[in-house]
Design a protein around this motif. Structure first.
Motif, PDB file in Angstrom:
ATOM      1  N   PRO A  67      19.704  46.547 -20.569  1.00  0.00           N
ATOM      2  CA  PRO A  67      20.233  45.407 -21.342  1.00  0.00           C
ATOM      3  C   PRO A  67      19.151  44.454 -21.839  1.00  0.00           C
ATOM      4  N   HIS A  72      18.157  47.893 -27.273  1.00  0.00           N
ATOM      5  CA  HIS A  72      19.513  47.654 -26.761  1.00  0.00           C
ATOM      6  C   HIS A  72      20.363  46.889 -27.759  1.00  0.00           C
ATOM      7  N   GLU A  73      19.782  45.870 -28.381  1.00  0.00           N
ATOM      8  CA  GLU A  73      20.541  45.067 -29.340  1.00  0.00           C
ATOM      9  C   GLU A  73      20.934  45.876 -30.573  1.00  0.00           C
ATOM     10  N   TRP A  75      21.724  49.050 -30.581  1.00  0.00           N
ATOM     11  CA  TRP A  75      22.917  49.822 -30.210  1.00  0.00           C
ATOM     12  C   TRP A  75      24.161  48.934 -30.197  1.00  0.00           C
ATOM     13  N   LYS A  76      24.022  47.696 -29.759  1.00  0.00           N
ATOM     14  CA  LYS A  76      25.174  46.801 -29.693  1.00  0.00           C
ATOM     15  C   LYS A  76      25.745  46.516 -31.072  1.00  0.00           C
ATOM     16  N   ASP A  80      29.801  49.188 -28.166  1.00  0.00           N
ATOM     17  CA  ASP A  80      29.649  48.375 -26.958  1.00  0.00           C
ATOM     18  C   ASP A  80      28.928  49.189 -25.893  1.00  0.00           C
ATOM     19  N   ASP A  82      27.302  48.299 -23.431  1.00  0.00           N
ATOM     20  CA  ASP A  82      27.411  47.772 -22.072  1.00  0.00           C
ATOM     21  C   ASP A  82      28.601  48.361 -21.316  1.00  0.00           C
TER      22      ASP A  82
END
Length: 505
Positions: A67, A72-73, A75-76, A80, A82
């Motif tokens: 995270p 990571h950002e 992919w967000k 989702d 996470d």
């Protein structure tokens, strides 16, 4: 459901790049339709069920799993992430010989350094340099391909200290990098198969991210993330049509206006994005009309990743004591096909993924690279009986190798499944049955290839045929700039974080 801007994009191919492009397009207000030839989305990001077992053919690790880590950002923006559960194996791979020699490639730099120093103290200086490179590149910031200098200045500033290292590794192949070491197993780790042909950056950078716990495996494999991206697309009002093979990209006055399916149905749109196989797109769907010497040179001269056979086994045996990945170096090579033999047999033991097998049992896969894709594809089409015989022969050879490592394994086999280059071609259409796309070779850099074709408007390409090295991150890394370009030409705001309007009952 997003508010539409009155324009439509049709996307050819429902692999990772096509799905990411759909999310970005939907967030920017475009009506979006994906056309996928297979009966499920994912393309090469695929797994399948055989009885109670699931067999994965794509995901080894996912950059951006941490995270707080790099990518990571990104992919967000498309799903989702996470909601996925990641694990970080202690060992990346264990390399063994039949005589009992063993090298453990740890994901932790300290453990790996201790392992290598114990094996080859004479390589002390080279080992320290390797571990330093691994630690340094774990901090590498990937530039946004859709961004300009103003948007990328901070990552570039952070990467400045790494530029000399990147240049040095970028000019060197894995095979050349391997020659720096005296240990034979470490040499083989860096030089075997396509790893040896890739720029040395590829493996060192991957190990660097693993050291940062930012290249983990997600439980459920590649299809777990594919399902979440599909969910995002549907929540935004997008449409995914499977078993919809595109035969032709429709062009009027050198502008793409839609596609025609094999069924004869025409799907019209303001823009066409191909996330499908690059060769099929350019030379079949567009008839080779929009090709210049540069494109011809790329498809004539650049090297692709090899194709492969995958032998998958469902075993009624708990193999939790085995490493996640194991490479056995055997004395009598396996003959894969008339042009291909291998003395390196790589296994994956999916004991760490409880969704792939019932309790106490294990899904195991073995990938055997080959460039003789035509042999397997021709045999499947012309002699199905011999095709089955050859698949069984290769499976038996793999089982024999595994049985020498784990006695009595044969009695535990409940499922045997073999896919070949013909399977890859049949289900994904990937040129030459390649497992990814273009190799990221020494001196080639890491920047993408052009995503447009000369003389053709309202058309873009995304995916692994645009981003050498391929992999799952090539999805958002090529989809984002494509949609951003489309928005700019249409004078539409490119905004990847809008809130969807409430659905109307």
């Amino acid at each position: 459901m997003m508010k539409h801007n009155g324009r439509k994009i049709v996307i050819v191919g429902g692999g990772i790049a096509g799905l990411c492009a759909a999310v970005y397009a939907l967030k920017c207000g475009y009506e979006t339709e994906i056309l996928e030839l297979h009966d499920m989305a994912g393309g090469l990001a695929m797994s399948w069920r055989r009885g109670p077992y699931t067999f994965e053919t794509c995901l080894h690790w996912l950059i951006g799993s941490n995270p707080h880590g790099e990518f990571h950002e990104q992919w967000k923006e498309v799903f989702d992430i996470d909601r996925l559960k990641f694990i970080n194996p202690r060992e990346f791979v264990r390399i063994e010989t039949e005589k009992g020699d063993c090298l453990r490639i740890y994901t932790n730099a300290d453990l790996l350094e201790a392992e290598l120093m114990a094996r080859a103290p004479q390589d002390e200086e080279t080992i320290h340099d390797f571990i330093h490179s691994m630690r340094s590149l774990g901090k590498f910031k990937m530039l946004d391909p859709s961004g300009n200098l103003a948007q990328n200045w901070l990552p570039m500033l952070q990467d400045v200290p790494m530029f000399p290292l990147l240049r040095r590794l970028g000019k060197m192949s894995g095979e050349e990098y391997a020659q720096r070491f005296s240990d034979p197993l470490l040499r083989q780790f860096f030089s075997t198969g396509d790893v040896g042909r890739l720029t040395a950056i590829a493996m060192v950078l991957s190990l660097g991210w693993m050291n940062e716990s930012n290249a983990g495996y997600c439980i459920g494999g590649s299809q777990a993330m594919i399902r979440l991206i599909e969910e995002k697309i549907r929540s935004l009002g997008g449409r995914i049509r499977c078993k919809a093979r595109v035969q032709q990209i429709l062009v009027e006055r050198d502008l793409a206006v839609g596609v025609q399916l094999e069924s004869g149905e025409r799907v019209l749109a303001d823009w066409v994005i191909s996330a499908a196989d690059g060769h099929a797109t350019i030379f079949n769907m567009l008839g080779g009309k929009y090709v210049d010497p540069t494109i011809r040179k790329i498809y004539d001269e650049r090297n692709t990743f090899a194709s492969y056979l995958q032998v998958s086994l469902g075993l009624a045996m708990n193999l939790s004591g085995e490493p996640a990945m194991l490479t056995r170096i055997i004395e009598d090579p396996i003959r894969i096909d008339p042009e291909t033999e291998t003395s390196h047999v790589a296994f994956r033991f999916f004991h760490y993924d409880p969704t792939f097998a019932p309790p106490g049992k294990t899904a195991v896969t073995c990938v055997l690279p080959t460039r003789n894709h035509k042999y397997w594809d021709d045999m499947r089409n012309s002699d199905p009986a011999q095709y089955r015989i050859e698949k069984a022969r290769v499976a038996e050879a793999v089982i024999n190798v595994l049985e020498k490592r784990i006695p009595n394994i044969r009695k535990a086999i409940e499922v045997i499944d073999v896919s070949t280059p013909a399977s890859v071609i049949r289900y994904t259409g990937n040129w030459k049955g390649s497992m990814e796309g273009w190799l990221m070779e020494p001196g080639g850099g890491i920047k993408p290839l052009p995503n447009t074709l000369p003389g053709l408007g309202r058309f873009m390409m995304v995916g692994q045929w645009i981003m050498p090295g391929g992999g799952l991150p090539s999805g958002p890394m090529t989809a984002r700039p494509a949609i951003k370009t489309i928005c700019r030409q249409d004078h539409v705001l490119f905004d990847v974080h809008p809130e969807p309007e409430a659905a109307v009952a």
